[in-house]
Every structure is written in structure tokens, then in C-alpha cells.
Design an enzyme around this catalytic site. Structure first.
Site, PDB file in Angstrom:
ATOM      1  N   HIS A  52      16.552 -16.653  -8.295  1.00 48.56           N
ATOM      2  CA  HIS A  52      16.723 -16.651  -6.838  1.00 48.56           C
ATOM      3  C   HIS A  52      15.569 -17.429  -6.206  1.00 48.56           C
ATOM      4  O   HIS A  52      14.445 -16.938  -6.141  1.00 48.56           O
ATOM      5  CB  HIS A  52      16.743 -15.182  -6.367  1.00 48.56           C
ATOM      6  N   MET A  83      21.997 -11.389   1.249  1.00 45.25           N
ATOM      7  CA  MET A  83      20.724 -10.678   1.385  1.00 45.25           C
ATOM      8  C   MET A  83      20.964  -9.452   2.266  1.00 45.25           C
ATOM      9  O   MET A  83      21.424  -9.575   3.395  1.00 45.25           O
ATOM     10  CB  MET A  83      19.649 -11.558   2.026  1.00 45.25           C
TER      11      MET A  83
HETATM   12  C1  DX5 Z   1      13.632  -9.796  -1.928  1.00 43.88           C
HETATM   13  C2  DX5 Z   1      14.168 -10.141  -3.296  1.00 43.88           C
HETATM   14  C3  DX5 Z   1      14.792  -9.021  -4.010  1.00 43.88           C
HETATM   15  C4  DX5 Z   1      13.885  -7.848  -4.287  1.00 43.88           C
HETATM   16  C5  DX5 Z   1      14.725  -6.619  -4.165  1.00 43.88           C
HETATM   17  O1  DX5 Z   1      13.342 -10.941  -1.218  1.00 43.88           O
HETATM   18  O2  DX5 Z   1      15.143 -11.175  -3.188  1.00 43.88           O
HETATM   19  O3  DX5 Z   1      15.445  -9.439  -5.209  1.00 43.88           O
HETATM   20  O4  DX5 Z   1      13.284  -7.882  -5.551  1.00 43.88           O
HETATM   21  O5  DX5 Z   1      13.915  -5.513  -4.262  1.00 43.88           O
HETATM   22  P1  DX5 Z   1      14.431  -4.047  -3.937  1.00 43.88           P
HETATM   23  O6  DX5 Z   1      15.650  -3.811  -4.797  1.00 43.88           O
HETATM   24  O7  DX5 Z   1      13.275  -3.187  -4.302  1.00 43.88           O
HETATM   25  O8  DX5 Z   1      14.781  -4.007  -2.476  1.00 43.88           O
HETATM   26 ZN    ZN Z   2      16.325 -11.656  -5.039  1.00 41.87          ZN
END
Ligand code: DX5
Ligand code: ZN
Length: 217
Positions: A65, A136
Site C-alpha cells: 500500500h 480507506m
Molecule cells: C493506515 C494504514 C493501515 C493501518 C491499519 O494508513 O493504511 O493499513 O496499518 O491499522 P489498524 O488496523 O490498526 O487501523
Molecule cells: Zn494500509
């Protein structure tokens, strides 16, 4: 059954090999790798050399990502590091079609992420070219944030777009995914559940992955 993608951002960075082994032994199909540049998002995480090492330790599909500006310049380097899929952000790519073709031409699965304020219909003209869409469900940049409830509507809308056009595009959700909200996300149409803190901060991460995986439509 859902595809579970533990996000390594929430792992213990001093024990990355052990964390990879835990994921290898789990029912997660993917490993989610968050790259941040301090420009597109107000945070910096890890980059190419870390992913190169993680690639050697993981048996899972590496879903990278990219929360970075002008990702096109670096896409070949992430391929070399071992990415199986690359997710670029709609908001970071004025020439999104070119970026998607580049990812495909390099033999990886192309995906596009949209931030909470970007409506799903902005993907109308690129959807058929994608392997997955990342919705997101928090603002990108940090793990451990609270899920934005409006995201559920976006998942439903995108599911409808994909089904009406009989496309084979997966919906991935990322941010604030928990055991409590996972089933509602899957009901809304999500196929891939990214989970950072829910997995790595739990007492039994493998069991948590199993609980996420059994969520099905
Ligand atoms: C945030 C990232 C996510 C993050 C999610 O910008 O893209 O992948 O690691 O973390 P959690 O699941 O702890 O919200
Ligand atoms: Zn992510």
C-alpha cells in the site's frame, strides 16, 4: 470466507521475522505492507529494504500500500523487492491510468485506494482495470485509528458498481477494522479485511485472524 491481510505496521519491528512466521502459520492469505513518505501522509513508515527482507520471511501474497506522492517512479523498485500487488492512491495520481498499466506490465496486481472524502464513483473509468479497490476506512497515515462509520455506505455503493457490471474486482477495507465491525463490512460487500492492531495487539493473533476470516456473506 474473507481474505485477511494483517498489516505489518502494527507488528513488533524488533521481531519482524517472528511476526512473519506467525502470519505464515495463520489463515491469513495476504500480508499488507504500508509505505508512507511523510508527504502524501503526515507520517513515515518503512520502505524498499524492509520489504525485501520481509519477502524472504513470508509465504503470503504481499499487498503493498503506497501512501506516497508520484508512486510511478518507485513501482519497479517495489516489484524488485517482491510485491505481488501495488496499491496507489487515487489522490496521489493525476495519471492514474498510466500507473495502473505500469503495475500490470510489471506482472503485479494493480489496485487503487481512495481516502474517506473520495467518492467511489471517481473510480468508474478505471474499475475494470483493477484487481482490487482499497477503501480507506480511516484517514491514511497511522495505525490504531477509529473506523469511520460512513465507510460502510461506500463499500455498499462500490459493491453495487462491481456487481452491476459483472466485474471481478475485490473490495479491500483498511483502518479500524475490528472483530466487532468485520461482519458488517463483509455484509456491505468487502472481500479483504486489513487489520493491524486488531491482529498484532491481540492476545492470540492467529485466533484473531481466524475470527476475521470466518466473516462471510
Ligand atoms: C493506515 C494504514 C493501515 C493501518 C491499519 O494508513 O493504511 O493499513 O496499518 O491499522 P489498524 O488496523 O490498526 O487501523
Ligand atoms: Zn494500509
Amino acid at each position: 470466507m474473507s481474505i485477511v491481510a494483517p498489516s505489518l505496521l502494527a507488528a513488533n519491528f524488533l521481531k519482524l521475522e517472528d511476526e512473519c512466521k506467525m502470519v505464515n502459520a495463520s489463515e491469513a492469505a495476504w500480508l499488507h505492507l504500508d509505505v508512507m513518505d511523510g508527504q502524501f501522509v503526515p507520517n513515515i513508515s518503512f520502505g524498499i529494504p524492509v520489504i525485501e527482507h520481509v519477502r524472504k520471511a513470508t509465504t503470503k501474497f504481499c499487498d503493498v500500500h503506497l501512501m506516497i506522492e508520484t508512486p510511478g517512479n518507485l513501482v519497479p523498485a517495489f516489484k524488485k523487492a517482491g510485491a505481488d500487488s501495488i496499491i496507489v492512491h487515487y489522490e496521489a495520481c493525476p495519471n492514474l491510468h498510466r500507473n495502473v498499466q505500469q503495475i500490470k506490465e510489471l506482472g503485479m496486481k494493480p489496485a487503487v485506494a481512495i481516502n474517506p472524502h473520495t467518492p467511489v464513483f471517481m473510480l468508474d473509468d478505471i474499475l475494470a482495470d483493477l484487481h482490487h479497490v482499497l477503501i480507506m476506512t480511516v484517514n491514511p497515515g497511522f495505525g490504531g485509528q477509529k473506523f469511520i462509520p460512513h465507510s460502510l455506505k461506500k463499500v455498499e455503493r462500490l459493491r453495487k458498481m462491481i456487481d452491476e457490471r459483472k466485474l471481478d474486482v475485490l473490495i479491500e477495507v483498511d483502518g479500524g477494522v475490528t472483530i466487532e465491525n468485520a461482519q458488517s463490512l463483509v455484509n456491505a460487500g468487502a472481500d479483504v479485511l486489513v487489520a493491524g492492531n486488531t491482529v498484532f495487539s491481540s492476545a492470540d493473533p492467529k485466533e484473531t485472524i481466524k475470527k476475521l476470516k470466518v466473516c462471510s456473506r
